[in-house]
Design an enzyme around this catalytic site. Sequence first.
Site, PDB file in Angstrom:
ATOM      1  N   ARG A 285     -12.600  13.973   7.265  1.00 21.76           N
ATOM      2  CA  ARG A 285     -13.613  14.813   6.629  1.00 21.76           C
ATOM      3  C   ARG A 285     -15.015  14.302   6.969  1.00 21.76           C
ATOM      4  NH1 ARG A 285     -12.095  10.921   2.863  1.00 21.76           N
ATOM      5  NH2 ARG A 285     -13.865   9.577   2.347  1.00 21.76           N
TER       6      ARG A 285
ATOM      7  N   GLU B 289     -11.552   3.904   9.896  1.00 23.49           N
ATOM      8  CA  GLU B 289     -11.891   2.705   9.124  1.00 23.49           C
ATOM      9  C   GLU B 289     -11.205   1.471   9.708  1.00 23.49           C
ATOM     10  OE1 GLU B 289     -12.226   4.694   4.642  1.00 23.49           O
ATOM     11  OE2 GLU B 289     -10.851   3.044   5.006  1.00 23.49           O
TER      12      GLU B 289
ATOM     13  N   GLU C  47      -7.373   2.973   8.304  1.00 25.26           N
ATOM     14  CA  GLU C  47      -6.977   4.357   8.064  1.00 25.26           C
ATOM     15  C   GLU C  47      -8.028   5.293   8.653  1.00 25.26           C
ATOM     16  OE1 GLU C  47      -8.074   5.178   3.478  1.00 25.26           O
ATOM     17  OE2 GLU C  47      -6.704   3.511   3.759  1.00 25.26           O
TER      18      GLU C  47
ATOM     19  N   LYS D 116       0.829  -1.215   0.000  1.00 21.44           N
ATOM     20  CA  LYS D 116       0.000   0.000   0.000  1.00 21.44           C
ATOM     21  C   LYS D 116       0.860   1.261   0.000  1.00 21.44           C
ATOM     22  CE  LYS D 116      -3.937  -2.015   2.479  1.00 21.44           C
ATOM     23  NZ  LYS D 116      -4.925  -1.798   3.543  1.00 21.44           N
TER      24      LYS D 116
HETATM   25  C1  MV4 Z   1      -7.036  -4.347   2.570  1.00 24.58           C
HETATM   26  C2  MV4 Z   1      -7.834  -5.479   2.283  1.00 24.58           C
HETATM   27  C3  MV4 Z   1      -7.437  -6.673   2.808  1.00 24.58           C
HETATM   28  N1  MV4 Z   1      -6.302  -6.764   3.554  1.00 24.58           N
HETATM   29  N2  MV4 Z   1      -5.926  -4.487   3.308  1.00 24.58           N
HETATM   30  C4  MV4 Z   1      -9.341  -1.275  -0.191  1.00 24.58           C
HETATM   31  C5  MV4 Z   1      -9.683   0.126   0.126  1.00 24.58           C
HETATM   32  C6  MV4 Z   1      -8.574   0.614   0.976  1.00 24.58           C
HETATM   33  N3  MV4 Z   1      -9.073   1.535   1.974  1.00 24.58           N
HETATM   34  C7  MV4 Z   1      -8.022  -0.614   1.576  1.00 24.58           C
HETATM   35  N4  MV4 Z   1      -8.644  -1.728   0.918  1.00 24.58           N
HETATM   36  C8  MV4 Z   1      -8.429  -2.979   1.326  1.00 24.58           C
HETATM   37  N5  MV4 Z   1      -7.345  -3.153   2.117  1.00 24.58           N
HETATM   38  C9  MV4 Z   1      -5.587  -5.652   3.766  1.00 24.58           C
HETATM   39  N6  MV4 Z   1      -4.450  -5.787   4.509  1.00 24.58           N
HETATM   40  C10 MV4 Z   1      -8.960  -5.323   1.497  1.00 24.58           C
HETATM   41  C11 MV4 Z   1      -9.253  -4.074   0.988  1.00 24.58           C
HETATM   42  C12 MV4 Z   1     -10.399  -4.031   0.116  1.00 24.58           C
HETATM   43  C13 MV4 Z   1     -11.553  -3.394   0.474  1.00 24.58           C
HETATM   44  C14 MV4 Z   1     -11.662  -2.723   1.686  1.00 24.58           C
HETATM   45  C15 MV4 Z   1     -12.833  -2.095   2.018  1.00 24.58           C
HETATM   46  C16 MV4 Z   1     -13.910  -2.142   1.152  1.00 24.58           C
HETATM   47  C17 MV4 Z   1     -13.812  -2.793  -0.047  1.00 24.58           C
HETATM   48  C18 MV4 Z   1     -12.636  -3.414  -0.394  1.00 24.58           C
HETATM   49  C19 MV4 Z   1     -12.582  -4.083  -1.612  1.00 24.58           C
HETATM   50  C20 MV4 Z   1     -11.423  -4.701  -1.952  1.00 24.58           C
HETATM   51  C21 MV4 Z   1     -10.326  -4.675  -1.092  1.00 24.58           C
END
Ligand code: MV4
Length: 463
Positions: free
Chosen positions: A292, A275, A288, A158
Amino acid sequence: MFSKILIANRGEVALRIIRACRELGIVSVVVFSKADRDSLPVRMADEAICIGEGPSSQSYLNIPALISAAEIADVEAIHPGYGFLAENAHFAEICESCQIKFIGPKPESIRLAGDKSQARLEATKVGVPIIPGSKGIITNQEEALKIAKKLGYPIAVKATAGGGGKGIKVAHNDGKLISAFLTAQAEAEAAFGNREVYIEKYLKEPRHIEIQILADSHGNVVHLGERDCSVQRRHQKLIEESPAPGFNSKLRKQIGDAAIKVAKALKYENAGTIEFLVDHDENFYFMEMNTRLQVEHPVTEMVTGIDIVKEQIRIASGEKLNYTQDKIQFTGHAIECRINAEDPDNNFMPSPGRIDTWIIPGGPRIRIDSHGFQGATIPPYYDSMIAKFIAHGRDRNDAISIMLRALKESVIGPIKTTISLHEKILNRPRFRQGAVNTNFIDMNMIQEKQDQIDSRKKPHESL
Ligand code: MV4
Protein backbone atom coordinates in the site's frame (compact mmCIF):
# COMPACT_ATOMS: atom_id res chain seq x y z
CA MET A 1 -5.81 8.35 -17.77
CA PHE A 2 -8.84 8.10 -15.49
CA SER A 3 -11.32 10.98 -15.44
CA LYS A 4 -12.96 10.17 -12.06
CA ILE A 5 -11.72 8.39 -8.92
CA LEU A 6 -13.35 7.33 -5.66
CA ILE A 7 -11.33 7.73 -2.46
CA ALA A 8 -12.21 4.98 0.00
CA ASN A 9 -10.64 6.67 3.00
CA ARG A 10 -10.73 9.69 5.30
CA GLY A 11 -8.48 12.20 7.06
CA GLU A 12 -5.16 13.42 5.79
CA VAL A 13 -4.68 10.60 3.27
CA ALA A 14 -8.02 11.37 1.63
CA LEU A 15 -6.83 14.97 1.27
CA ARG A 16 -3.49 13.80 -0.09
CA ILE A 17 -5.26 11.81 -2.82
CA ILE A 18 -7.67 14.67 -3.64
CA ARG A 19 -4.63 16.91 -4.18
CA ALA A 20 -3.02 14.40 -6.56
CA CYS A 21 -6.30 14.05 -8.48
CA ARG A 22 -6.68 17.79 -8.84
CA GLU A 23 -3.17 18.20 -10.21
CA LEU A 24 -3.84 15.40 -12.70
CA GLY A 25 -7.19 16.89 -13.76
CA ILE A 26 -9.16 13.97 -12.31
CA VAL A 27 -12.55 14.46 -10.62
CA SER A 28 -12.35 13.23 -7.01
CA VAL A 29 -15.16 11.63 -5.02
CA VAL A 30 -14.77 10.96 -1.31
CA VAL A 31 -16.91 8.72 0.82
CA PHE A 32 -17.53 9.73 4.42
CA SER A 33 -19.10 8.49 7.62
CA LYS A 34 -21.59 10.59 9.58
CA ALA A 35 -18.78 11.45 12.01
CA ASP A 36 -16.79 13.00 9.15
CA ARG A 37 -19.58 15.06 7.62
CA ASP A 38 -17.84 18.38 8.38
CA SER A 39 -14.33 17.17 7.59
CA LEU A 40 -11.88 18.86 5.23
CA PRO A 41 -11.79 16.07 2.59
CA VAL A 42 -15.59 16.30 2.29
CA ARG A 43 -15.32 20.03 1.65
CA MET A 44 -12.36 19.79 -0.65
CA ALA A 45 -13.36 16.88 -2.92
CA ASP A 46 -15.40 17.48 -6.05
CA GLU A 47 -18.10 15.13 -4.75
CA ALA A 48 -18.82 13.42 -1.44
CA ILE A 49 -21.07 10.46 -0.58
CA CYS A 50 -22.16 9.44 2.90
CA ILE A 51 -21.71 5.69 3.40
CA GLY A 52 -22.78 5.10 7.00
CA GLU A 53 -22.32 5.55 10.71
CA GLY A 54 -19.16 6.62 12.55
CA PRO A 55 -17.68 3.23 13.45
CA SER A 56 -15.49 2.06 10.55
CA SER A 57 -17.18 -1.36 10.43
CA GLN A 58 -20.33 0.53 9.37
CA SER A 59 -18.61 2.87 6.90
CA TYR A 60 -15.00 2.75 5.68
CA LEU A 61 -14.86 -1.06 5.98
CA ASN A 62 -18.30 -1.66 4.46
CA ILE A 63 -17.51 -3.11 1.02
CA PRO A 64 -21.10 -3.12 -0.36
CA ALA A 65 -21.53 0.54 0.66
CA LEU A 66 -18.25 1.50 -1.02
CA ILE A 67 -19.03 -0.35 -4.24
CA SER A 68 -22.52 1.22 -4.32
CA ALA A 69 -20.96 4.67 -3.94
CA ALA A 70 -18.51 3.88 -6.76
CA GLU A 71 -21.38 2.74 -9.01
CA ILE A 72 -23.52 5.79 -8.20
CA ALA A 73 -20.66 8.23 -8.76
CA ASP A 74 -19.65 6.30 -11.90
CA VAL A 75 -15.91 6.27 -11.15
CA GLU A 76 -13.30 4.32 -13.09
CA ALA A 77 -11.00 3.60 -10.14
CA ILE A 78 -10.82 3.43 -6.35
CA HIS A 79 -7.87 4.61 -4.26
CA PRO A 80 -7.92 2.85 -0.87
CA GLY A 81 -5.33 5.06 0.88
CA TYR A 82 -3.73 3.25 3.84
CA GLY A 83 -5.38 1.27 6.63
CA PHE A 84 -9.04 0.19 6.25
CA LEU A 85 -9.26 -1.92 3.04
CA ALA A 86 -5.91 -0.96 1.51
CA GLU A 87 -4.42 -4.45 1.94
CA ASN A 88 -7.61 -6.46 1.60
CA ALA A 89 -7.22 -8.84 -1.38
CA HIS A 90 -10.95 -9.64 -1.30
CA PHE A 91 -11.83 -5.94 -1.73
CA ALA A 92 -9.35 -5.63 -4.62
CA GLU A 93 -11.00 -8.66 -6.24
CA ILE A 94 -14.50 -7.21 -5.86
CA CYS A 95 -13.36 -3.96 -7.46
CA GLU A 96 -11.88 -5.95 -10.33
CA SER A 97 -15.09 -7.95 -10.83
CA CYS A 98 -17.08 -4.70 -10.94
CA GLN A 99 -14.70 -3.31 -13.59
CA ILE A 100 -13.43 -0.67 -11.22
CA LYS A 101 -9.64 -0.37 -11.18
CA PHE A 102 -8.18 -0.86 -7.69
CA ILE A 103 -5.29 1.61 -7.36
CA GLY A 104 -2.79 -0.82 -5.93
CA PRO A 105 -1.36 -4.25 -6.69
CA LYS A 106 -3.23 -7.28 -8.05
CA PRO A 107 -5.20 -9.34 -5.50
CA GLU A 108 -2.71 -12.23 -5.91
CA SER A 109 0.21 -9.98 -4.90
CA ILE A 110 -1.68 -8.64 -1.87
CA ARG A 111 -2.49 -12.21 -0.81
CA LEU A 112 1.07 -13.46 -1.31
CA ALA A 113 2.67 -10.53 0.56
CA GLY A 114 -0.01 -10.86 3.26
CA ASP A 115 1.19 -14.41 3.95
CA LYS A 116 4.38 -13.37 5.76
CA SER A 117 5.87 -16.87 5.87
CA GLN A 118 5.28 -17.40 2.14
CA ALA A 119 6.69 -13.96 1.26
CA ARG A 120 9.80 -14.85 3.27
CA LEU A 121 10.29 -18.02 1.22
CA GLU A 122 9.78 -16.12 -2.04
CA ALA A 123 12.54 -13.70 -0.97
CA THR A 124 15.01 -16.55 -0.34
CA LYS A 125 14.21 -18.04 -3.74
CA VAL A 126 15.60 -14.90 -5.40
CA GLY A 127 18.63 -14.75 -3.11
CA VAL A 128 17.47 -12.01 -0.74
CA PRO A 129 18.65 -12.62 2.83
CA ILE A 130 15.98 -13.33 5.45
CA ILE A 131 16.27 -13.54 9.23
CA PRO A 132 17.45 -17.09 10.11
CA GLY A 133 14.47 -19.20 11.12
CA SER A 134 12.03 -21.92 10.16
CA LYS A 135 11.52 -22.94 6.56
CA GLY A 136 7.84 -22.06 6.45
CA ILE A 137 5.10 -22.78 8.96
CA ILE A 138 5.74 -24.60 12.25
CA THR A 139 2.91 -26.87 13.34
CA ASN A 140 4.17 -28.58 16.52
CA GLN A 141 6.20 -27.87 19.64
CA GLU A 142 8.95 -30.42 18.91
CA GLU A 143 9.70 -28.74 15.61
CA ALA A 144 9.81 -25.34 17.34
CA LEU A 145 12.24 -26.60 20.01
CA LYS A 146 14.49 -28.23 17.40
CA ILE A 147 14.83 -25.00 15.42
CA ALA A 148 15.36 -22.96 18.60
CA LYS A 149 18.23 -25.28 19.57
CA LYS A 150 19.87 -24.60 16.21
CA LEU A 151 19.32 -20.82 16.28
CA GLY A 152 19.80 -20.08 19.97
CA TYR A 153 17.63 -17.71 22.04
CA PRO A 154 15.95 -15.23 21.93
CA ILE A 155 13.43 -16.52 19.39
CA ALA A 156 10.52 -14.67 17.75
CA VAL A 157 7.28 -16.50 17.02
CA LYS A 158 5.30 -14.66 14.34
CA ALA A 159 1.83 -15.11 12.89
CA THR A 160 1.98 -15.57 9.13
CA ALA A 161 -1.17 -13.44 8.78
CA GLY A 162 0.27 -10.79 11.14
CA GLY A 163 2.67 -7.96 10.36
CA GLY A 164 3.37 -4.47 11.57
CA GLY A 165 4.00 -5.75 15.09
CA LYS A 166 0.75 -7.67 15.35
CA GLY A 167 1.08 -11.32 16.33
CA ILE A 168 4.71 -11.41 17.44
CA LYS A 169 5.96 -13.15 20.60
CA VAL A 170 9.50 -13.36 21.95
CA ALA A 171 10.85 -16.31 23.96
CA HIS A 172 14.11 -16.58 25.93
CA ASN A 173 14.15 -20.29 26.79
CA ASP A 174 12.55 -23.66 25.94
CA GLY A 175 9.72 -23.33 28.47
CA LYS A 176 8.82 -19.83 27.31
CA LEU A 177 9.02 -20.95 23.69
CA ILE A 178 6.29 -23.57 24.18
CA SER A 179 3.94 -21.06 25.78
CA ALA A 180 4.82 -18.38 23.19
CA PHE A 181 4.13 -20.87 20.41
CA LEU A 182 0.75 -21.92 21.85
CA THR A 183 -0.46 -18.40 22.67
CA ALA A 184 0.79 -17.07 19.30
CA GLN A 185 -1.27 -19.75 17.55
CA ALA A 186 -4.38 -19.05 19.64
CA GLU A 187 -4.09 -15.27 19.27
CA ALA A 188 -3.48 -15.54 15.53
CA GLU A 189 -6.59 -17.70 15.20
CA ALA A 190 -8.63 -15.11 17.12
CA ALA A 191 -7.20 -12.04 15.37
CA PHE A 192 -6.77 -13.26 11.78
CA GLY A 193 -8.72 -16.53 11.56
CA ASN A 194 -5.40 -18.20 10.69
CA ARG A 195 -3.35 -19.99 13.37
CA GLU A 196 -0.22 -20.51 11.27
CA VAL A 197 3.03 -19.28 12.82
CA TYR A 198 6.71 -19.30 11.87
CA ILE A 199 9.90 -18.79 13.85
CA GLU A 200 12.86 -16.45 13.56
CA LYS A 201 15.97 -15.65 15.54
CA TYR A 202 15.08 -12.48 17.49
CA LEU A 203 17.55 -9.73 16.58
CA LYS A 204 18.50 -7.32 19.35
CA GLU A 205 18.58 -3.58 18.62
CA PRO A 206 17.87 -3.81 14.89
CA ARG A 207 17.09 -0.79 12.76
CA HIS A 208 13.85 -0.77 10.84
CA ILE A 209 14.70 0.21 7.28
CA GLU A 210 12.17 0.16 4.48
CA ILE A 211 12.57 0.68 0.75
CA GLN A 212 9.95 2.47 -1.32
CA ILE A 213 9.45 0.91 -4.72
CA LEU A 214 7.38 1.77 -7.78
CA ALA A 215 6.47 -0.96 -10.26
CA ASP A 216 4.50 -0.35 -13.43
CA SER A 217 2.30 -2.84 -15.29
CA HIS A 218 5.01 -3.31 -17.95
CA GLY A 219 7.55 -4.96 -15.65
CA ASN A 220 9.61 -1.86 -14.82
CA VAL A 221 10.59 -1.54 -11.16
CA VAL A 222 12.55 1.26 -9.49
CA HIS A 223 13.31 2.01 -5.84
CA LEU A 224 13.14 5.48 -4.27
CA GLY A 225 15.69 4.86 -1.54
CA GLU A 226 15.19 3.97 2.09
CA ARG A 227 13.38 5.31 5.13
CA ASP A 228 14.57 4.72 8.67
CA CYS A 229 11.49 4.09 10.81
CA SER A 230 13.24 2.86 13.93
CA VAL A 231 11.63 5.40 16.26
CA GLN A 232 8.43 3.63 17.23
CA ARG A 233 6.34 3.13 20.33
CA ARG A 234 4.41 -0.13 20.60
CA HIS A 235 4.82 -0.69 16.86
CA GLN A 236 3.39 2.75 16.10
CA LYS A 237 5.91 4.80 14.16
CA LEU A 238 6.59 8.27 15.57
CA ILE A 239 9.37 9.61 13.36
CA GLU A 240 10.60 8.56 9.93
CA GLU A 241 13.49 9.90 7.91
CA SER A 242 15.33 9.53 4.64
CA PRO A 243 18.15 8.86 4.01
CA ALA A 244 18.84 6.51 6.93
CA PRO A 245 21.57 8.01 9.16
CA GLY A 246 24.96 6.51 8.36
CA PHE A 247 23.88 4.65 5.23
CA ASN A 248 26.47 4.71 2.47
CA SER A 249 25.66 4.49 -1.23
CA LYS A 250 26.92 0.89 -1.47
CA LEU A 251 24.52 -0.29 1.25
CA ARG A 252 21.70 1.76 -0.33
CA LYS A 253 22.32 0.08 -3.67
CA GLN A 254 22.50 -3.43 -2.15
CA ILE A 255 19.33 -3.10 -0.16
CA GLY A 256 17.57 -1.28 -3.02
CA ASP A 257 18.48 -4.06 -5.45
CA ALA A 258 17.24 -6.64 -2.93
CA ALA A 259 13.91 -4.78 -2.64
CA ILE A 260 13.50 -4.75 -6.42
CA LYS A 261 14.17 -8.52 -6.52
CA VAL A 262 11.43 -9.12 -3.93
CA ALA A 263 8.98 -6.90 -5.84
CA LYS A 264 9.68 -8.80 -9.05
CA ALA A 265 9.37 -12.16 -7.28
CA LEU A 266 5.88 -11.18 -6.08
CA LYS A 267 4.98 -9.89 -9.60
CA TYR A 268 4.31 -6.60 -7.89
CA GLU A 269 2.58 -3.64 -9.49
CA ASN A 270 2.05 -0.09 -8.12
CA ALA A 271 3.73 1.53 -5.08
CA GLY A 272 4.96 -0.78 -2.33
CA THR A 273 7.36 -0.95 0.58
CA ILE A 274 9.84 -3.68 1.44
CA GLU A 275 10.72 -3.79 5.15
CA PHE A 276 14.12 -4.90 6.35
CA LEU A 277 15.80 -5.23 9.71
CA VAL A 278 19.42 -4.05 9.70
CA ASP A 279 21.89 -5.08 12.43
CA HIS A 280 24.96 -3.29 13.87
CA ASP A 281 27.20 -4.89 11.22
CA GLU A 282 25.07 -3.59 8.32
CA ASN A 283 23.64 -7.03 7.59
CA PHE A 284 20.13 -6.61 6.25
CA TYR A 285 17.29 -9.10 6.30
CA PHE A 286 13.97 -9.00 4.46
CA MET A 287 11.08 -8.92 6.95
CA GLU A 288 7.84 -8.23 5.13
CA MET A 289 6.28 -6.29 2.26
CA ASN A 290 3.54 -3.67 2.61
CA THR A 291 1.33 -3.52 -0.46
CA ARG A 292 0.00 0.00 0.00
CA LEU A 293 0.85 3.68 0.11
CA GLN A 294 2.45 4.29 3.52
CA VAL A 295 1.84 7.09 6.00
CA GLU A 296 5.50 8.10 5.78
CA HIS A 297 5.67 8.34 1.95
CA PRO A 298 6.23 12.16 2.09
CA VAL A 299 9.83 11.82 3.32
CA THR A 300 10.63 9.92 0.13
CA GLU A 301 8.73 12.47 -1.95
CA MET A 302 10.79 15.30 -0.44
CA VAL A 303 14.20 13.74 -1.14
CA THR A 304 13.34 12.40 -4.63
CA GLY A 305 10.91 15.07 -5.88
CA ILE A 306 8.63 12.23 -7.07
CA ASP A 307 4.92 12.45 -6.29
CA ILE A 308 4.18 8.88 -5.20
CA VAL A 309 0.38 9.24 -5.22
CA LYS A 310 0.34 10.63 -8.76
CA GLU A 311 2.64 7.76 -9.79
CA GLN A 312 0.21 5.28 -8.23
CA ILE A 313 -2.64 6.70 -10.32
CA ARG A 314 -0.55 6.77 -13.52
CA ILE A 315 0.59 3.18 -12.97
CA ALA A 316 -2.97 1.99 -12.30
CA SER A 317 -4.11 3.61 -15.55
CA GLY A 318 -1.50 1.58 -17.42
CA GLU A 319 1.16 4.21 -17.98
CA LYS A 320 4.85 3.29 -18.06
CA LEU A 321 7.32 4.74 -15.56
CA ASN A 322 8.99 7.49 -17.54
CA TYR A 323 12.41 7.29 -15.86
CA THR A 324 14.92 4.61 -15.00
CA GLN A 325 16.74 3.97 -11.71
CA ASP A 326 19.81 6.00 -12.71
CA LYS A 327 17.64 9.11 -13.23
CA ILE A 328 16.40 9.13 -9.64
CA GLN A 329 18.32 11.66 -7.56
CA PHE A 330 18.32 12.04 -3.83
CA THR A 331 18.57 15.57 -2.46
CA GLY A 332 19.05 16.56 1.18
CA HIS A 333 17.43 14.96 4.20
CA ALA A 334 13.75 14.71 5.16
CA ILE A 335 12.24 13.96 8.58
CA GLU A 336 8.59 13.36 9.38
CA CYS A 337 6.97 13.69 12.81
CA ARG A 338 3.53 12.16 13.24
CA ILE A 339 1.35 14.41 15.39
CA ASN A 340 -1.30 12.38 17.22
CA ALA A 341 -4.24 13.54 19.31
CA GLU A 342 -2.89 11.70 22.34
CA ASP A 343 -1.59 12.71 25.74
CA PRO A 344 2.09 11.75 25.98
CA ASP A 345 2.02 12.57 29.71
CA ASN A 346 -0.85 10.19 30.34
CA ASN A 347 0.19 6.93 28.71
CA PHE A 348 -0.75 8.21 25.23
CA MET A 349 -4.43 8.29 26.07
CA PRO A 350 -6.40 9.30 22.95
CA SER A 351 -7.58 12.93 23.11
CA PRO A 352 -10.40 13.39 20.59
CA GLY A 353 -12.64 16.49 20.56
CA ARG A 354 -13.03 19.92 19.09
CA ILE A 355 -9.93 21.85 18.02
CA ASP A 356 -10.35 25.44 19.23
CA THR A 357 -6.78 26.53 18.62
CA TRP A 358 -5.01 25.48 15.43
CA ILE A 359 -1.84 27.37 14.73
CA ILE A 360 0.41 25.32 12.50
CA PRO A 361 3.83 26.13 11.10
CA GLY A 362 4.73 27.68 7.78
CA GLY A 363 7.83 29.09 6.19
CA PRO A 364 10.50 27.43 4.11
CA ARG A 365 11.13 23.71 3.84
CA ILE A 366 8.30 22.49 6.01
CA ARG A 367 5.38 20.49 4.61
CA ILE A 368 2.20 19.91 6.62
CA ASP A 369 -0.12 17.08 5.59
CA SER A 370 -3.21 17.41 7.74
CA HIS A 371 -6.99 17.47 7.71
CA GLY A 372 -7.05 19.64 10.84
CA PHE A 373 -8.43 23.19 11.06
CA GLN A 374 -9.76 25.52 13.70
CA GLY A 375 -13.23 24.27 14.62
CA ALA A 376 -12.64 20.72 13.38
CA THR A 377 -13.74 17.87 15.59
CA ILE A 378 -11.53 14.79 15.91
CA PRO A 379 -13.93 11.83 16.16
CA PRO A 380 -13.14 9.04 18.63
CA TYR A 381 -13.62 6.22 16.11
CA TYR A 382 -10.46 6.35 14.06
CA ASP A 383 -6.68 6.58 14.16
CA SER A 384 -5.45 9.44 16.33
CA MET A 385 -3.02 10.95 13.82
CA ILE A 386 -4.06 14.54 13.06
CA ALA A 387 -1.04 15.87 11.18
CA LYS A 388 2.30 15.03 9.68
CA PHE A 389 5.08 17.60 9.73
CA ILE A 390 7.77 16.96 7.12
CA ALA A 391 10.98 18.99 7.17
CA HIS A 392 13.40 18.98 4.24
CA GLY A 393 16.91 20.16 5.00
CA ARG A 394 20.31 20.18 3.29
CA ASP A 395 21.46 17.51 5.71
CA ARG A 396 20.15 15.75 8.83
CA ASN A 397 21.07 18.53 11.30
CA ASP A 398 19.44 21.11 9.06
CA ALA A 399 16.25 19.03 8.83
CA ILE A 400 16.20 18.65 12.63
CA SER A 401 16.54 22.45 13.11
CA ILE A 402 13.67 23.11 10.70
CA MET A 403 11.49 20.54 12.46
CA LEU A 404 12.25 21.91 15.92
CA ARG A 405 11.31 25.45 14.92
CA ALA A 406 8.14 24.12 13.21
CA LEU A 407 7.15 22.22 16.37
CA LYS A 408 7.78 25.38 18.41
CA GLU A 409 5.52 27.45 16.13
CA SER A 410 2.62 25.04 16.65
CA VAL A 411 -0.22 25.65 19.08
CA ILE A 412 -3.00 23.06 19.07
CA GLY A 413 -5.64 22.86 21.79
CA PRO A 414 -7.45 22.08 23.94
CA ILE A 415 -6.93 18.53 22.69
CA LYS A 416 -3.61 17.02 23.73
CA THR A 417 -1.01 16.20 21.09
CA THR A 418 2.36 14.48 20.79
CA ILE A 419 4.15 17.71 19.76
CA SER A 420 5.98 18.00 23.10
CA LEU A 421 7.18 14.40 22.82
CA HIS A 422 8.70 15.10 19.39
CA GLU A 423 10.56 18.13 20.76
CA LYS A 424 12.04 15.91 23.48
CA ILE A 425 13.03 13.13 21.10
CA LEU A 426 14.66 15.50 18.60
CA ASN A 427 16.75 16.98 21.42
CA ARG A 428 18.02 13.65 22.78
CA PRO A 429 21.76 13.15 22.19
CA ARG A 430 21.21 9.61 20.92
CA PHE A 431 18.77 10.87 18.30
CA ARG A 432 21.11 13.71 17.34
CA GLN A 433 23.88 11.18 16.76
CA GLY A 434 21.59 9.16 14.51
CA ALA A 435 22.16 6.19 16.79
CA VAL A 436 18.55 5.04 16.62
CA ASN A 437 17.28 1.50 16.76
CA THR A 438 13.96 -0.04 17.63
CA ASN A 439 14.71 0.11 21.37
CA PHE A 440 15.26 3.88 21.27
CA ILE A 441 11.88 5.00 22.63
CA ASP A 442 11.73 2.55 25.54
CA MET A 443 15.30 3.34 26.62
CA ASN A 444 14.76 7.08 26.28
CA MET A 445 11.40 7.18 28.03
CA ILE A 446 13.06 5.47 30.99
CA GLN A 447 15.97 7.95 30.79
CA GLU A 448 13.48 10.83 30.59
CA LYS A 449 11.78 9.68 33.82
CA GLN A 450 15.17 9.34 35.51
CA ASP A 451 16.18 12.85 34.42
CA GLN A 452 12.97 14.24 35.94
CA ILE A 453 13.66 12.48 39.24
CA ASP A 454 17.29 13.67 39.24
CA SER A 455 16.30 17.27 38.54
CA ARG A 456 13.83 17.24 41.42
CA LYS A 457 16.46 15.91 43.80
CA LYS A 458 19.23 18.28 42.80
CA PRO A 459 17.65 21.26 41.06
CA HIS A 460 20.95 23.15 40.98
CA GLU A 461 22.50 20.36 38.89
CA SER A 462 19.68 20.04 36.41
CA LEU A 463 21.16 22.61 34.03
C1 MV4 B 1 11.60 -8.73 14.70
C2 MV4 B 1 12.49 -8.08 15.58
C3 MV4 B 1 13.67 -8.71 15.87
N1 MV4 B 1 13.94 -9.93 15.34
N2 MV4 B 1 11.92 -9.94 14.20
C4 MV4 B 1 8.02 -5.66 15.07
C5 MV4 B 1 7.16 -5.16 13.98
C6 MV4 B 1 7.04 -6.29 13.03
N3 MV4 B 1 6.98 -5.79 11.67
C7 MV4 B 1 8.26 -7.09 13.28
N4 MV4 B 1 8.88 -6.56 14.46
C8 MV4 B 1 10.07 -7.00 14.87
N5 MV4 B 1 10.45 -8.19 14.35
C9 MV4 B 1 13.04 -10.50 14.53
N6 MV4 B 1 13.36 -11.73 14.03
C10 MV4 B 1 12.14 -6.85 16.10
C11 MV4 B 1 10.91 -6.31 15.77
C12 MV4 B 1 10.60 -5.07 16.43
C13 MV4 B 1 10.52 -3.89 15.74
C14 MV4 B 1 10.71 -3.84 14.36
C15 MV4 B 1 10.63 -2.64 13.70
C16 MV4 B 1 10.38 -1.48 14.41
C17 MV4 B 1 10.18 -1.52 15.77
C18 MV4 B 1 10.25 -2.72 16.43
C19 MV4 B 1 10.07 -2.71 17.81
C20 MV4 B 1 10.14 -3.89 18.47
C21 MV4 B 1 10.40 -5.08 17.78
